[in-house]
Design a protein around this motif. Structure first.
Motif, short mmCIF file in Angstrom:
data_model
loop_
_atom_site.label_atom_id
_atom_site.label_comp_id
_atom_site.label_asym_id
_atom_site.label_seq_id
_atom_site.Cartn_x
_atom_site.Cartn_y
_atom_site.Cartn_z
N HIS A 13 0.83 -1.20 0.00
CA HIS A 13 0.00 0.00 0.00
C HIS A 13 0.86 1.24 0.00
O HIS A 13 1.93 1.27 0.60
N SER A 43 -13.76 -8.70 8.84
CA SER A 43 -13.36 -7.88 7.71
C SER A 43 -11.84 -7.71 7.65
O SER A 43 -11.21 -7.45 8.67
N LYS A 47 -10.29 -13.18 3.34
CA LYS A 47 -11.22 -14.16 2.76
C LYS A 47 -11.37 -14.00 1.24
O LYS A 47 -11.22 -14.96 0.49
N THR A 49 -9.47 -12.42 -0.83
CA THR A 49 -8.18 -12.65 -1.50
C THR A 49 -7.94 -14.14 -1.69
O THR A 49 -7.55 -14.57 -2.78
N GLN A 92 -18.61 -10.22 -4.15
CA GLN A 92 -19.07 -9.59 -2.92
C GLN A 92 -19.98 -8.39 -3.19
O GLN A 92 -20.86 -8.10 -2.40
#
Ligand SMILES: Nc1ncnc2c1ncn2[C@@H]1O[C@H](COP(=O)(O)OP(=O)(O)OP(=O)(O)O)[C@@H](O)[C@H]1O
Ligand SMILES: [Mg+2]
Length: 293
Positions: A13, A43, A47, A49, A92
């Protein structure tokens, strides 16, 4: 049927000071034919990924993926395209997964055209019937159908090429309770009819219990528990998730109590209901019920 072996996926990131996120950390799992494996975790635990890795939508940094004993980890795009139809995703965010400028019909026909399916109209009619959608819906745009109908469209698209394995990524988290139940039933029915295997991602333990043959609990990128009975959790984290859920069920949804409740391994009913007092311990101070004698 589908096997992940020592899978690791790292993301970076930021541009200037890069931070490293190990989204999936040395995870191994196996999903058999006609089996639903539920992947549970909060969260950010990795999951989605992990689901994307198994479908080879993203490549792992380490580890291997096997589909019917063939290693698909390093397959070239051209080869992957041949098996892609067997590996599907119910994403999702269903609202983002259809082109908003296309009528439903076009979105449903696209995979059939790309895969050169001959009797397209017949296949389309079959899947619409299987997911319980009326043909008039085909002429509408995604924003002109309800959340439940949209999810049925996405399921129709996922099954139209007769897949073997589907990652269902929180498929009902955007729906209200009654629609949720009908979609879960539909996914169960489809699984039997199409002889599918699911990796079913959810953070809702009730949904997991309804759907799963086996349960994997993920925490910070690792699988910390594999169990076939959620009533008998082994890992303290799984136990905590279950306890927290029971407390929430008994107490409703408003947290007047301790702000740390949702993360605390020691949380009890009182912590949920009341603000903790500041307690003095050996001249030090702590705002927690645990120290109240
Ligand atoms: N494409 C990406 N680029 C950078 N970081 C990512 C990317 N995808 C996921 N991550 C990071 O990896 C970690 C795991 O994310 P992931 O989406 O897999 O979690 P999750 O368990 O599915 O969470 P949720 O329940 O919120 O959907 C998070 O820290 C996330 O920010
Ligand atoms: Mg996710």
């Amino acid at each position: 049927m589908i096997i992940g072996k020592n899978l690791t996926k790292i993301f970076y990131h930021g541009y200037i000071r890069k931070t490293k996120i190990v989204a999936v950390n040395n995870v191994s799992l196996k999903i058999n034919e006609n089996e639903t494996v539920c992947l549970i975790g909060e969260s950010g635990s990795g999951k989605s990924t992990l689901g994307h890795l198994l479908l080879r939508l993203i490549k792992p940094d380490k580890g291997d993926i096997y589909f019917y004993n063939s290693n698909i980890t390093k397959m070239k795009e051209k080869e992957i395209r041949k098996i892609r139809k067997y590996l599907q995703l119910i994403p999702q965010h269903p609202d983002l997964s259809l082109n908003p400028r296309w009528k439903i019909k076009k979105s449903l026909l696209e995979p059939l055209i790309l895969n050169k399916i001959e009797n397209k109209d017949e296949v389309l009619r079959r899947v619409l019937y299987d997911v319980g959608i009326k043909e008039e819906l085909l002429d509408r745009y995604p924003h002109e159908v309800s959340g439940g109908e949209l999810q049925r469209v996405i399921i129709a698209r996922a099954i139209s090429l007769k897949p073997k394995f589907i990652v269902c990524d929180e498929p009902t988290s955007m729906l209200d309770i009654s629609t949720q139940a009908s979609i879960l039933n539909l996914l169960k029915k489809i699984k039997e009819e199409y002889k599918l295997s699911y990796l079913f991602i959810t953070h809702d333990l009730d949904v997991a219990k309804i759907m799963g043959d086996k349960f994997l609990v993920m925490y910070r990128g690792e699988i910390i528990e594999e169990n076939d009975n959620l009533e008998k959790p082994l890992h303290p984290y799984t136990e905590m998730l279950l306890n927290r859920k029971r407390l929430l069920e008994n107490n409703g949804n408003v947290n007047n109590g301790c702000k740390f409740f949702y993360h605390c391994p020691y949380a009890e009913e009182i912590c949920f209901k009341e603000e903790p007092p500041t307690v003095e311990v050996n001249g030090k101070k702590v705002k927690c019920f645990k120290y109240l004698k």
